[in-house]
Design a protein around this motif. Structure first.
Motif, mmCIF file in Angstrom:
data_model
loop_
_atom_site.group_PDB
_atom_site.id
_atom_site.type_symbol
_atom_site.label_atom_id
_atom_site.label_comp_id
_atom_site.label_asym_id
_atom_site.label_seq_id
_atom_site.Cartn_x
_atom_site.Cartn_y
_atom_site.Cartn_z
ATOM 1 N N LYS A 358 -14.885 -13.974 16.800
ATOM 2 C CA LYS A 358 -15.568 -13.098 17.758
ATOM 3 C C LYS A 358 -15.798 -11.715 17.165
ATOM 4 N N GLU A 359 -14.819 -11.213 16.446
ATOM 5 C CA GLU A 359 -14.974 -9.910 15.808
ATOM 6 C C GLU A 359 -16.153 -9.928 14.836
ATOM 7 N N ALA A 360 -16.274 -11.011 14.068
ATOM 8 C CA ALA A 360 -17.367 -11.114 13.091
ATOM 9 C C ALA A 360 -18.721 -11.082 13.786
ATOM 10 N N THR A 361 -18.838 -11.801 14.890
ATOM 11 C CA THR A 361 -20.097 -11.813 15.650
ATOM 12 C C THR A 361 -20.447 -10.406 16.125
ATOM 13 N N SER A 362 -19.476 -9.700 16.677
ATOM 14 C CA SER A 362 -19.706 -8.338 17.171
ATOM 15 C C SER A 362 -20.067 -7.387 16.043
ATOM 16 N N LEU A 363 -19.416 -7.533 14.905
ATOM 17 C CA LEU A 363 -19.699 -6.673 13.757
ATOM 18 C C LEU A 363 -21.148 -6.802 13.299
ATOM 19 N N LYS A 364 -21.618 -8.020 13.267
ATOM 20 C CA LYS A 364 -22.990 -8.246 12.801
ATOM 21 C C LYS A 364 -24.005 -7.621 13.763
ATOM 22 N N VAL A 365 -23.726 -7.703 15.076
ATOM 23 C CA VAL A 365 -24.610 -7.076 16.062
ATOM 24 C C VAL A 365 -24.562 -5.557 15.916
ATOM 25 N N ALA A 366 -23.356 -5.007 15.776
ATOM 26 C CA ALA A 366 -23.202 -3.556 15.637
ATOM 27 C C ALA A 366 -23.918 -3.042 14.401
ATOM 28 N N LYS A 367 -23.895 -3.846 13.333
ATOM 29 C CA LYS A 367 -24.611 -3.474 12.111
ATOM 30 C C LYS A 367 -26.122 -3.430 12.373
ATOM 31 N N GLU A 368 -26.633 -4.452 13.037
ATOM 32 C CA GLU A 368 -28.068 -4.517 13.333
ATOM 33 C C GLU A 368 -28.518 -3.349 14.211
ATOM 34 N N LEU A 369 -27.675 -2.938 15.130
ATOM 35 C CA LEU A 369 -28.016 -1.851 16.052
ATOM 36 C C LEU A 369 -27.784 -0.476 15.426
ATOM 37 N N GLU A 370 -27.236 -0.438 14.217
ATOM 38 C CA GLU A 370 -26.907 0.807 13.512
ATOM 39 C C GLU A 370 -25.861 1.623 14.275
ATOM 40 N N VAL A 371 -25.013 0.900 15.000
ATOM 41 C CA VAL A 371 -23.868 1.545 15.644
ATOM 42 C C VAL A 371 -22.715 1.641 14.650
ATOM 43 N N ASP A 372 -22.621 0.640 13.774
ATOM 44 C CA ASP A 372 -21.637 0.638 12.688
ATOM 45 C C ASP A 372 -22.326 0.137 11.419
ATOM 46 N N ASP A 373 -22.728 1.078 10.558
ATOM 47 C CA ASP A 373 -23.411 0.667 9.331
ATOM 48 C C ASP A 373 -22.462 0.627 8.137
ATOM 49 N N SER A 374 -21.153 0.660 8.418
ATOM 50 C CA SER A 374 -20.174 0.577 7.326
ATOM 51 C C SER A 374 -19.863 -0.873 6.955
ATOM 52 N N TYR A 375 -20.131 -1.796 7.860
ATOM 53 C CA TYR A 375 -19.725 -3.196 7.686
ATOM 54 C C TYR A 375 -20.430 -3.865 6.508
ATOM 55 N N ILE A 376 -19.624 -4.584 5.686
ATOM 56 C CA ILE A 376 -20.165 -5.366 4.569
ATOM 57 C C ILE A 376 -19.820 -6.848 4.720
ATOM 58 N N TYR A 377 -18.547 -7.164 4.926
ATOM 59 C CA TYR A 377 -18.155 -8.583 4.969
ATOM 60 C C TYR A 377 -16.832 -8.726 5.718
ATOM 61 N N ILE A 378 -16.700 -9.824 6.476
ATOM 62 C CA ILE A 378 -15.427 -10.187 7.089
ATOM 63 C C ILE A 378 -15.177 -11.674 6.871
#
Length: 596
Positions: A358-378
């Motif tokens: 679930k965390e991975a799914t949320s991270l990918k959405v947050a990356k797309e929305l530019e809410v969290d652009d630090s994410y690379i891989y989980i």
């Protein structure tokens, strides 16, 4: 009782076979040739040695009180300065130039005739079990390794104290410094120029007798390497240690601190060594400077993970630096090919409360929305994560309205996206799961959490009826997850994210600082762009009560598992009570109005 120089010569003869000459004895003991000649004559007259310099039975008998009975090797610690290797390998089991450090010490001790070796274990203790079969060592468990320092390891092994070497599993001796016989208690020491706030220094007389210590050191000989307790020292130290143990406030004391506080009662001498005699690696960089291949020889999965994601070589991983431990994880910063990154290592109990898929799914959405652009891989199975390192230019402050505005804008972007990740996060249900787990710890903890749950029921009931927008929410908004860089905000760590009532995110705009009821408007205005209604305000206050109820329940659970959140627990408890009382009071007034 042998004189010191007589002991040195007789020890050399006991420990060395083959041809022996006075010149060889002088070179090995550091005594003059004339002194050796006189000592040899005395030893012959006492019938301790033969004309051929062989030790007699009488010589063996007179050396018996000086015989080393055993060695205690301290290996219980977590070695936090050796992150990330220590995530997987206790420091004593690290390979240095082809040798496992603790094995090298054990082999050096056994080669001198010290056969009884006690290893005190704690952190990842199971990794040391093989030593019993391989070297016939004794294992003693320190169950308090996470909360107490080395004095506790000496305490749990105190029954073995005699004529005893006290060693650290992570020391490295290029040449064997141990002996079958030792004359008296000592602590190894090296000279450190300048001021050191880390090392404790010795004050000693011309004979080397230590009469005091001081810290910081200033151009002095300092504690470094192993110590030796003789029976005289042990008999005095053991009751002092037992008296100290369990006292409040000494949890993080080294055994050396107890010695230093009682130095005048504990006879010990300094053993001056060269800086090259004993190596202590206090960081990964120090180890790398000594053994550039250590990173290849220690098969650490963390490094393999980094290489796989960043398509780099192990040698490209540099500048490793531990960052503050989170509530569920540990992390370190590193550089690779000119870029800086953060590697997150999941904590031992994180899997009980975190769903990594679930965390991975949320991270990918947050990356797309530019809410969290630090994410690379989980890694969705194991929970480790690699992110870009964000250089913060300011520390987020909930009292700073500019910072709160930045957060409000990120939350609007997140909530207005109308994206559902297909799974929810329900504070009430998650708290109840934890309470069920607590049932198996102890009745007091379980009953206390159950009482808090019952007190929250009017709020749960109100929120279930007061329907608000459900959207992807972060659900874990606090300062360490809010990174400010040049007036931009990055919202990181999405472990608790999921579809939820957006009030749970919005209420964090004010709930951390606990403003008055009237002041709440100004803190949530950046999100709504208008004054909120009394009913909306009640909803947000109720959400705040539920959030801090959850964190209180989680905090009790975490403390039972030694996660070290005690600094937060009282704060969560107080805020839970503050917002719960206000919410229930407002709900009662609402009900009363409706009845009228």
């Amino acid at each position: 009782m042998l004189e010191k120089n007589e002991f040195e010569v007789l020890r050399f003869l006991c420990e060395n076979g083959g041809e022996k000459t006075q010149r060889l004895i002088a070179e090995s003991t550091g005594l003059s040739l004339g002194a050796v000649n006189q000592i040899i004559s005395k030893l012959k007259q006492a019938s301790y040695i033969s004309d051929a310099y062989n030790v007699t039975e009488e010589g063996i008998r007179v050396m018996e009180p000086y015989k080393v009975k055993n060695a205690i090797i301290l290996a219980a610690g977590m070695s936090t300065r050796f992150i990330p290797v220590s995530y997987e390998i206790p420091k004593g089991l690290i390979s240095v130039k082809g040798d496992i450090m603790i094995e090298r010490i054990i082999e050096q001790l056994k080669s001198t005739g010290v056969q009884e070796i006690v290893v005190v274990v704690g952190y990842k203790m199971e990794k040391f079990f093989y030593l019993r079969d391989k070297y016939d060592v004794k294992l003693v468990v320190n169950n308090e390794f996470a909360s107490k320092n080395t004095h506790s390891s000496i305490y749990v092994s105190r029954d073995y104290l005699d004529n005893t070497y006290i060693c650290c599993s992570d020391n490295y001796y290029p040449e064997n410094m141990f002996h079958r016989y030792e004359y008296r208690a000592f602590y190894c020491s090296v000279y450190i120029p300048g001021i050191s706030h880390v090392e404790r220094a010795f004050q000693f007389d011309n004979s080397g007798f230590i009469y005091d210590t001081n810290k910081p050191s200033n151009n002095q000989w300092v504690m470094y390497g192993h110590a030796y307790f003789d029976r005289r020292f042990t008999q005095k130290f053991k009751p002092i240690l037992e008296d100290y143990f369990g006292r409040p406030g000494i949890e993080y004391m080294y055994w050396e601190t107890i010695y230093a506080e009682n130095v005048k009662q504990l006879p010990m001498w300094i053993k001056q060594c060269k800086n090259t005699d004993i190596l202590e690696f206090d960081s990964m960089e120090e180890l790398k400077a000594f053994d550039k291949d250590y990173i290849y020889n220690n098969k650490v999965k963390v490094f393999e993970n980094i290489c796989k994601v960043l398509s780099c070589d192990i040698s490209d991983i540099e500048d490793i630096e531990t960052v503050n431990k989170g509530l569920n994880n540990q992390s370190f910063k590193f550089s690779c090919n000119g870029q800086e990154y953060i590697y997150r290592h999941p904590g031992a109990n994180a899997s009980a409360v975190i769903d990594r898929h679930k965390e991975a799914t949320s991270l990918k959405v947050a990356k797309e929305l530019e809410v969290d652009d630090s994410y690379i891989y989980i890694d969705e199975e194991e929970g480790w994560k690699i992110s870009k390192f964000i250089h913060t230019t300011e520390t987020f402050d909930f009292n700073n309205k500019d910072h709160v505005n930045l957060l409000a804008n990120k939350l609007k972007l997140l909530h207005s996206s109308d994206i559902s990740v297909g799974f929810g996060f329900d504070y009430q249900q998650e708290a109840e799961k934890i309470i069920e787990i607590e049932k198996y710890f102890d009745a007091i903890t379980y009953n206390k959490s159950l009482a808090e749950k019952n007190s929250m029921e009017p709020i749960f009931d109100y929120l279930s009826k007061d329907k608000w927008q459900v959207s992807l929410c972060h659900n874990d908004i606090y300062e360490p997850n809010l990174l400010v860089h040049n007036n931009e905000l990055c919202l990181i760590d999405w472990e608790f994210a999921g579809d939820a009532d957006i009030g749970f995110d919005i209420c964090k705009l004010f709930s951390v600082i606990v403003p008055t009821y009237e002041e709440i408007d100004q803190w949530v205005y950046p999100y709504f762009g208008r004054k909120v209604t009394d009913k909306e305000k009640l909803h947000l206050i109720a959400c705040a009560a539920v959030i801090y109820y959850y964190w209180y329940v989680w905090g009790v659970f975490a403390e039972k598992n030694s996660e070290g959140v005690s600094a937060y627990l009282l704060e969560w408890y107080d805020k839970m009570n503050t917002y719960r009382k206000l919410a229930i009071d407002l709900i009662d007034r609402n009900v009363h109005k409706e009845e009228q």
